[in-house]
Design an enzyme around this catalytic site. Structure first.
Site, short mmCIF file in Angstrom:
data_model
loop_
_atom_site.label_atom_id
_atom_site.label_comp_id
_atom_site.label_asym_id
_atom_site.label_seq_id
_atom_site.Cartn_x
_atom_site.Cartn_y
_atom_site.Cartn_z
N LYS A 45 75.23 -37.81 -40.39
CA LYS A 45 75.22 -36.55 -39.63
C LYS A 45 75.03 -35.37 -40.57
O LYS A 45 74.27 -34.45 -40.28
CB LYS A 45 76.52 -36.41 -38.82
CG LYS A 45 76.61 -37.43 -37.67
CD LYS A 45 77.99 -37.47 -37.02
CE LYS A 45 78.10 -38.65 -36.06
NZ LYS A 45 79.41 -38.77 -35.42
N GLN A 89 85.59 -36.92 -36.45
CA GLN A 89 85.10 -38.29 -36.28
C GLN A 89 86.21 -39.19 -35.75
O GLN A 89 87.33 -39.19 -36.24
CB GLN A 89 84.57 -38.83 -37.64
CG GLN A 89 83.91 -40.20 -37.56
CD GLN A 89 82.60 -40.21 -36.79
OE1 GLN A 89 81.91 -39.20 -36.67
NE2 GLN A 89 82.24 -41.36 -36.25
N ASP A 112 80.56 -32.24 -29.80
CA ASP A 112 80.63 -33.66 -29.43
C ASP A 112 80.74 -33.85 -27.92
O ASP A 112 80.54 -34.95 -27.41
CB ASP A 112 81.88 -34.28 -30.07
CG ASP A 112 81.55 -35.24 -31.19
OD1 ASP A 112 80.44 -35.79 -31.20
OD2 ASP A 112 82.43 -35.46 -32.05
N1 GUN Z 1 82.94 -42.21 -33.19
C1 GUN Z 1 81.97 -42.97 -32.66
N2 GUN Z 1 81.00 -42.20 -32.14
C2 GUN Z 1 81.37 -40.93 -32.34
C3 GUN Z 1 80.80 -39.67 -32.02
O1 GUN Z 1 79.72 -39.56 -31.42
N3 GUN Z 1 81.49 -38.59 -32.40
C4 GUN Z 1 82.67 -38.67 -33.04
N4 GUN Z 1 83.28 -37.54 -33.36
N5 GUN Z 1 83.24 -39.81 -33.36
C5 GUN Z 1 82.60 -40.93 -33.00
#
Ligand code: GUN
Length: 280
Positions: A45, A89, A112
């Site tokens: 990311k 995350q 998110d």
């Molecule tokens: N864990 C698995 N997928 C995601 C996501 O799209 N965002 C976040 N913050 N954590 C995750």
């Protein structure tokens, strides 16, 4: 369905949007603990941010961090003007309440789309930030002109971050949506009815060839590691019957990251007053 190619197009659009906004855009990423897969996702990311002109602002906390410390960090990021979007995350360590942490994020920075305010806007048909994976899936379906109006869509998995929001998005496109989960009776029979299948369970090969109608569109959200190899929730041989199929890797994954970037620019647009943000 080639998520990698479409994601490259979306990233180019996002880069244009960032340049056009004319003010800095920053994405704060917060990683707690030492989970290797999470560390890899966050790194991807950050790299994607750099590519489109979004400043990655990374915070790494040890697995022993208290929930209070994490909440304090989220509070600082909420108040920090350099931070356009905040991504914590998941999963978080066991001693933390994920819901509480997500609710601490200012809805206008919730790129998110996990905050209940964002989820509520989606539920009521006025989406603000849609979680990146379901948003990316919808973009793939649109790019490949998969008919959804009146189509039978079956979503396998009922998570807050994929299953529930993708069901709402398909419903908004006038699909007839069925949600399946671990207690569903006759899962193969239900999936066999589907024109569009979304597999988001996290179990390797759980959607098998026998469960898929000839010509159906199959979206594979799974990322499972099986003897060192990354595989989806959809068995290899489903490609012999599916009309369209997302590969793993190279399908939904790249679209997830692209949608996150798009949400981050949108957050910048809201914060600049270019888009009206509904009151939460
Ligand atoms: N864990 C698995 N997928 C995601 C996501 O799209 N965002 C976040 N913050 N954590 C995750």
């Amino acid at each position: 369905m080639d998520g990698k190619a479409l994601a490259a197009r979306v990233r180019a659009e996002v880069a244009y949007g960032v340049a056009e906004l004319g003010r800095p855009v920053g994405l704060a990423t917060v990683l707690v603990g030492e989970d290797q897969a999470s560390a890899l996702y966050v790194r991807r990311k950050q790299e994607a941010c750099e590519e489109v002109g979004i400043e990655p602002i990374h915070h790494e906390l040890s697995g022993a961090t208290s929930e209070e410390e994490l909440l304090a960090l989220v509070g600082r990021l909420n108040a920090d003007e350099r931070v356009t979007g905040i991504l914590v995350q998941l999963p978080l360590p066991e001693h933390m309440d994920e819901g509480r942490v997500i609710r601490a994020i200012e809805p206008i920075k919730d790129v998110d789309g996990f905050h209940p305010v964002s989820a509520g806007h989606l539920l009521q048909g006025e989406p603000t930030f849609v979680a990146a994976t379901p948003a990316g899936i919808m973009e793939l379906l649109a790019a490949y002109e998969i008919p959804l109006e009146g189509a039978r869509a079956v979503v396998v998995g009922r998570s807050n971050i994929v299953g529930k929001p993708i069901a709402l998005l398909l419903l908004a496109e006038n699909a007839t949506v069925t949600m399946c989960h671990s207690r569903t009776r006759d899962l193969p029979g239900v999936v066999r009815e589907a024109d569009v299948v979304v597999a988001a369970v996290g179990r390797a090969g759980m959607v098998t060839r026998e469960m898929v109608k000839e010509g159906a569109t199959v979206v594979d959200v799974g990322i499972n590691r099986v003897s060192g190899k990354v595989v989806g929730d959809v068995a290899e041989d489903v490609r012999e019957v599916a009309g369209h199929l997302t590969p793993v890797p190279g399908g939904v994954g790249p679209m997830t990251i692209a949608s996150l970037l798009r949400n981050t620019v949108r957050a910048g647009e809201y914060q600049a007053g270019r888009l009206a943000f509904p009151r939460g």
